[in-house]
Design a protein around this motif. Structure first.
Motif, PDB file in Angstrom:
ATOM      1  N   ILE A 106       3.140  -3.920  -6.091  1.00 49.14           N
ATOM      2  CA  ILE A 106       2.934  -4.236  -7.514  1.00 49.14           C
ATOM      3  C   ILE A 106       1.516  -4.698  -7.813  1.00 49.14           C
ATOM      4  O   ILE A 106       1.118  -4.752  -8.963  1.00 49.14           O
ATOM      5  N   PHE A 107       0.744  -5.033  -6.758  1.00 50.79           N
ATOM      6  CA  PHE A 107      -0.643  -5.443  -7.012  1.00 50.79           C
ATOM      7  C   PHE A 107      -1.480  -5.285  -5.755  1.00 50.79           C
ATOM      8  O   PHE A 107      -0.981  -5.488  -4.651  1.00 50.79           O
ATOM      9  N   SER A 109      -5.293  -6.469  -4.322  1.00 49.69           N
ATOM     10  CA  SER A 109      -6.513  -7.241  -4.514  1.00 49.69           C
ATOM     11  C   SER A 109      -7.604  -6.621  -3.648  1.00 49.69           C
ATOM     12  O   SER A 109      -7.567  -6.735  -2.422  1.00 49.69           O
ATOM     13  N   GLU A 110      -8.544  -5.981  -4.306  1.00 51.32           N
ATOM     14  CA  GLU A 110      -9.608  -5.290  -3.565  1.00 51.32           C
ATOM     15  C   GLU A 110     -10.474  -6.279  -2.790  1.00 51.32           C
ATOM     16  O   GLU A 110     -10.884  -6.013  -1.665  1.00 51.32           O
ATOM     17  N   ALA A 111     -10.761  -7.428  -3.408  1.00 50.89           N
ATOM     18  CA  ALA A 111     -11.677  -8.389  -2.780  1.00 50.89           C
ATOM     19  C   ALA A 111     -11.096  -8.987  -1.508  1.00 50.89           C
ATOM     20  O   ALA A 111     -11.834  -9.310  -0.580  1.00 50.89           O
ATOM     21  N   THR A 112      -9.789  -9.136  -1.465  1.00 50.32           N
ATOM     22  CA  THR A 112      -9.172  -9.812  -0.312  1.00 50.32           C
ATOM     23  C   THR A 112      -8.352  -8.864   0.564  1.00 50.32           C
ATOM     24  O   THR A 112      -7.862  -9.277   1.612  1.00 50.32           O
ATOM     25  N   ILE A 114      -5.448  -7.884  -0.061  1.00 50.30           N
ATOM     26  CA  ILE A 114      -4.068  -8.385  -0.059  1.00 50.30           C
ATOM     27  C   ILE A 114      -3.217  -7.536  -1.008  1.00 50.30           C
ATOM     28  O   ILE A 114      -3.623  -7.237  -2.131  1.00 50.30           O
ATOM     29  N   THR A 116       0.513  -7.298  -2.973  1.00 50.23           N
ATOM     30  CA  THR A 116       1.726  -8.004  -3.388  1.00 50.23           C
ATOM     31  C   THR A 116       2.832  -6.959  -3.475  1.00 50.23           C
ATOM     32  O   THR A 116       2.670  -5.931  -4.141  1.00 50.23           O
ATOM     33  N   GLU A 132       9.195 -11.533  -2.866  1.00 51.33           N
ATOM     34  CA  GLU A 132       7.827 -11.070  -3.071  1.00 51.33           C
ATOM     35  C   GLU A 132       7.024 -11.402  -1.823  1.00 51.33           C
ATOM     36  O   GLU A 132       6.981 -12.558  -1.397  1.00 51.33           O
ATOM     37  N   LYS A 134       3.343 -11.173   0.318  1.00 52.35           N
ATOM     38  CA  LYS A 134       1.900 -10.961   0.257  1.00 52.35           C
ATOM     39  C   LYS A 134       1.435 -10.646   1.671  1.00 52.35           C
ATOM     40  O   LYS A 134       1.715 -11.405   2.612  1.00 52.35           O
ATOM     41  N   GLN A 136      -1.907  -8.957   4.042  1.00 51.22           N
ATOM     42  CA  GLN A 136      -3.277  -8.451   4.105  1.00 51.22           C
ATOM     43  C   GLN A 136      -3.278  -7.215   4.978  1.00 51.22           C
ATOM     44  O   GLN A 136      -2.598  -7.167   6.015  1.00 51.22           O
TER      45      GLN A 136
END
Lengths: 138, 74
Positions: A106-107, A109-112, A114, A116, A132, A134, A136
């Motif tokens: 569902i998400f 995170s390009e910077a980390t 990670i 979701t 849910e 998370k 990496q």
């Protein structure tokens, strides 16, 4: 069964995967021993028959372990570093019930790096577990 | 949608009344490298934004991160 080996860039929001699982009596008893949770609701037939459930329940955290299987084997698979997980147990699961596990990204995170991942477990049409994760992608 | 302070409280365990912009990893015991990444990912998810690696690495305080969120809202 081999773990998938998806890179962060290969994974898109909306990607999903699923599998089915049935927990049998010997597995519930093994989990009771491994975890130390010998609560009679999971291990004692006569006790469970006297409760509102009338039969033994699969441990919630044994169901939760399917989230670990999902992220470690499906999305992202081999490159997974498991960071966090929440779980809500919505309905009872009994020994022998077939559970469908569906996970959806569902998400991202390009910077980390990670992801979701929303994980839904169903028994037929009934939702039994929501979670849910998370992770990496390493 | 969660607020910035709610995410700080949830991920770093700082009560809302104690949150100040000058707080950094030196002041917040739960601000370790892994929790920081989770915090960043949660900000991006809740506010539907994407930070660069440089932005993430250069932020030192909660105030820096709050500014980063506001900048990315524009």
């Amino acid at each position: 069964m081999n773990a998938k080996e998806l890179s962060f860039d290969e994974i898109k929001v909306g990607d999903n995967a699923s599998f089915y699982r049935v927990f049998m009596e010997d597995e519930v008893m093994k989990f009771a021993e491994l975890s130390g949770d010998m609560n009679p609701l999971h291990t004692d037939i006569s006790y469970a028959e006297g409760t509102q459930f009338k039969q033994r329940l699969v441990h919630g955290m044994l169901l939760g372990s399917l989230c670990s299987r999902f992220v470690g084997m499906c999305i992202p698979g081999k490159r997974c570093l498991y960071l966090s997980q929440n779980l809500s147990f919505k309905n009872p699961v009994f020994i022998g019930d077939e559970i469908e596990v569906v996970g959806t990204v569902i998400f991202k995170s390009e910077a980390t790096k990670i992801l979701t991942i929303n994980i839904v477990m169903k028994k037929g049409k009934d939702v039994v577990v929501l979670g849910e994760a998370k992770v990496q992608v390493i | 949608m969660k607020t910035f302070n709610q995410i700080v409280e949830e991920l770093f365990g700082v009560k809302e009344e104690n949150i100040k912009d000058e707080l950094s990893s030196k002041d917040i015991p739960n601000w370790d490298s892994m929790n920081y990444l989770l915090f960043i990912a949660e900000l991006e998810k809740e506010f539907s934004m994407s930070f660069s690696m440089d932005e993430v690495m250069n932020a030192q305080t909660l105030g820096d991160l709050r500014v980063l969120v506001e900048k990315n809202k524009k």
